[in-house]
Design a protein around this motif. Structure first.
Motif, PDB file in Angstrom:
ATOM      1  N   THR A  20       9.877   6.308   3.665  1.00 57.81           N
ATOM      2  CA  THR A  20       8.513   6.571   3.195  1.00 57.81           C
ATOM      3  C   THR A  20       8.449   6.441   1.673  1.00 57.81           C
ATOM      4  N   VAL A  21       7.289   5.965   1.207  1.00 55.56           N
ATOM      5  CA  VAL A  21       7.066   5.781  -0.222  1.00 55.56           C
ATOM      6  C   VAL A  21       6.483   7.062  -0.814  1.00 55.56           C
ATOM      7  N   GLU A  22       7.061   7.519  -1.926  1.00 55.25           N
ATOM      8  CA  GLU A  22       6.551   8.666  -2.677  1.00 55.25           C
ATOM      9  C   GLU A  22       6.292   8.233  -4.107  1.00 55.25           C
ATOM     10  N   ASP A  23       5.675   9.112  -4.878  1.00 60.93           N
ATOM     11  CA  ASP A  23       5.378   8.755  -6.263  1.00 60.93           C
ATOM     12  C   ASP A  23       6.648   8.438  -7.053  1.00 60.93           C
TER      13      ASP A  23
ATOM     14  N   GLN B   6       0.853  -1.173   0.000  1.00 57.04           N
ATOM     15  CA  GLN B   6       0.000   0.000   0.000  1.00 57.04           C
ATOM     16  C   GLN B   6       0.901   1.239   0.000  1.00 57.04           C
ATOM     17  N   ARG B   7       0.883   2.004   1.082  1.00 58.94           N
ATOM     18  CA  ARG B   7       1.731   3.201   1.143  1.00 58.94           C
ATOM     19  C   ARG B   7       2.950   3.020   2.022  1.00 58.94           C
ATOM     20  N   GLN B   8       3.111   1.837   2.600  1.00 59.89           N
ATOM     21  CA  GLN B   8       4.255   1.582   3.464  1.00 59.89           C
ATOM     22  C   GLN B   8       5.185   0.558   2.816  1.00 59.89           C
TER      23      GLN B   8
END
Length: 354
Positions: free
Chosen positions: A71-74, A31-33
């Motif tokens: 952290t995940v970014e675009d 997901q976002r992690q």
């Protein structure tokens, strides 16, 4: 009577087979992690950026903080210490506070492919020459599936042994997918090999449906059961099920009744630990409520029972290191699979030496 591989010592583990696709996880996990996992001895971080999924070695090239703490970014994955930003190929593309990025600012990346909601990773030194295995069941409208991840403090080979010999169901899983012990232990075992693929078939006609089966399907009484296992080295496919006794042929690929299709990705973490990635897919009965979640709960219970047995087995193998294990008839599948794994590892070693 001498059985296949009789009196084989089971305390040693084969070399970790890296030159093949292995399961790293499932699509819904990203997901976002970011996710940290050690796979075949490699600490990696998995993440999903705007341009797809990626796997990098789990360290920043600056001060070695695990990137999985970032952290995940675009555009990629940002380190949680000084903010270095990495793309899916492992190249650092931004260093906060300075205009230029050092040419050597990068970490190793590993091929990661997303297919049928499964994440496949290639950790070998050789280039991948074929796409990851296809598992169309996850995209088949006839089935509903759920899945999960289990960590084992035991070698991957012991999990393979467990999945390749389903006679244990009657003793370990009495309240779910088991059945009559005598029927399980006396069921004929057909073993076929094609290249590095092993196929094992067990048929159990005229048996009582186990509790989980009865929960999912309205059987009239006795059932004809089947268990078909395919061993592919990095993963196993198990097609099990049952239909009303005498209602069809057990060798008919379009037979009726309850179908349970299991995907079992067993990926070594180290030589003595592993990850177990599983899904179970069933065909809902048109006259019953959707029991997908209930079946998942039942299957997850069986996997917890297997985990307890296998980890206790491994602990005892270490206590009695070097003691031989006497094989019985039902070990024919696991022993054949062990030989296949050893032969595949030997071919890899020989190829690198020539």
């Amino acid at each position: 009577m001498k059985h296949d591989g009789e009196a084989t010592a089971r305390t040693s583990s084969p070399a970790l087979p890296k030159n093949r696709w292995h399961v790293a996880g499932f699509s819904w996990e990203l997901q976002r992690q970011p996710i940290a996992r050690t796979l075949l001895g490699h600490p990696v971080v998995l993440f999903r950026a705007a341009d797809g999924v990626a796997a990098l070695e789990d360290r920043c090239c600056h001060r070695h903080l695990p990137l999985s703490l970032g952290t995940v970014e675009d555009r990629g994955l940002r380190c949680g210490y000084h903010g270095l930003l990495y793309d899916a190929r492992g190249a650092c593309i931004e260093v906060p506070g300075q205009a230029t990025v050092p040419p050597r600012a990068r970490v190793r990346s590993h091929p990661l492919r997303e297919q049928n909601q499964i994440l496949w990773i290639w950790l070998g030194d050789d280039e991948a020459t074929a796409p990851p295995p296809d598992y169309g069941v996850h995209d088949d409208d006839r089935y509903r599936f759920r899945g999960g991840v289990v960590h084992y403090d035991a070698p991957s080979q012991l999990v393979h042994d467990n999945l390749l010999d389903l006679s244990h169901l009657a003793y370990v899983h009495l309240k779910t997918i088991g059945g009559d012990p005598g029927l399980h232990m006396h069921a004929p075992i057909q073993v076929e090999q094609s290249g590095d693929t092993l196929r094992i078939v067990r048929l159990m006609p005229d048996s009582d449906p186990p509790p989980t089966y009865g929960l999912a399907w309205p059987f009239a009484g006795k059932v004809d059961r089947w268990q078909e296992i395919e061993f592919h080295g990095s993963h196993l496919l198990i097609w099990a099920g049952a239909m009303d006794a005498g209602s069809g042929a057990l060798d008919d690929p379009d037979r009726g009744g309850l179908h349970i299709r299991g995907f079992h990705g067993v990926t070594p973490e180290t030589e003595t630990t592993c990850h177990y990635f599983w899904t179970v897919a069933t065909n809902p009965h048109p006259g019953m409520p959707d029991m997908t979640d209930a079946i998942r709960e039942q299957v997850e219970l069986t996997f917890n029972e297997d985990k307890a047995v296998i980890e206790a087995q491994h602990r005892n193998m270490r206590r009695f290191a070097g003691a031989p294990a006497v094989d019985i008839r039902v070990d024919v599948g696991p022993n054949r699979a062990r030989r296949l794994q050893a032969e595949a590892a030997s071919r890899t070693v020989n190829a690198h030496q020539t």
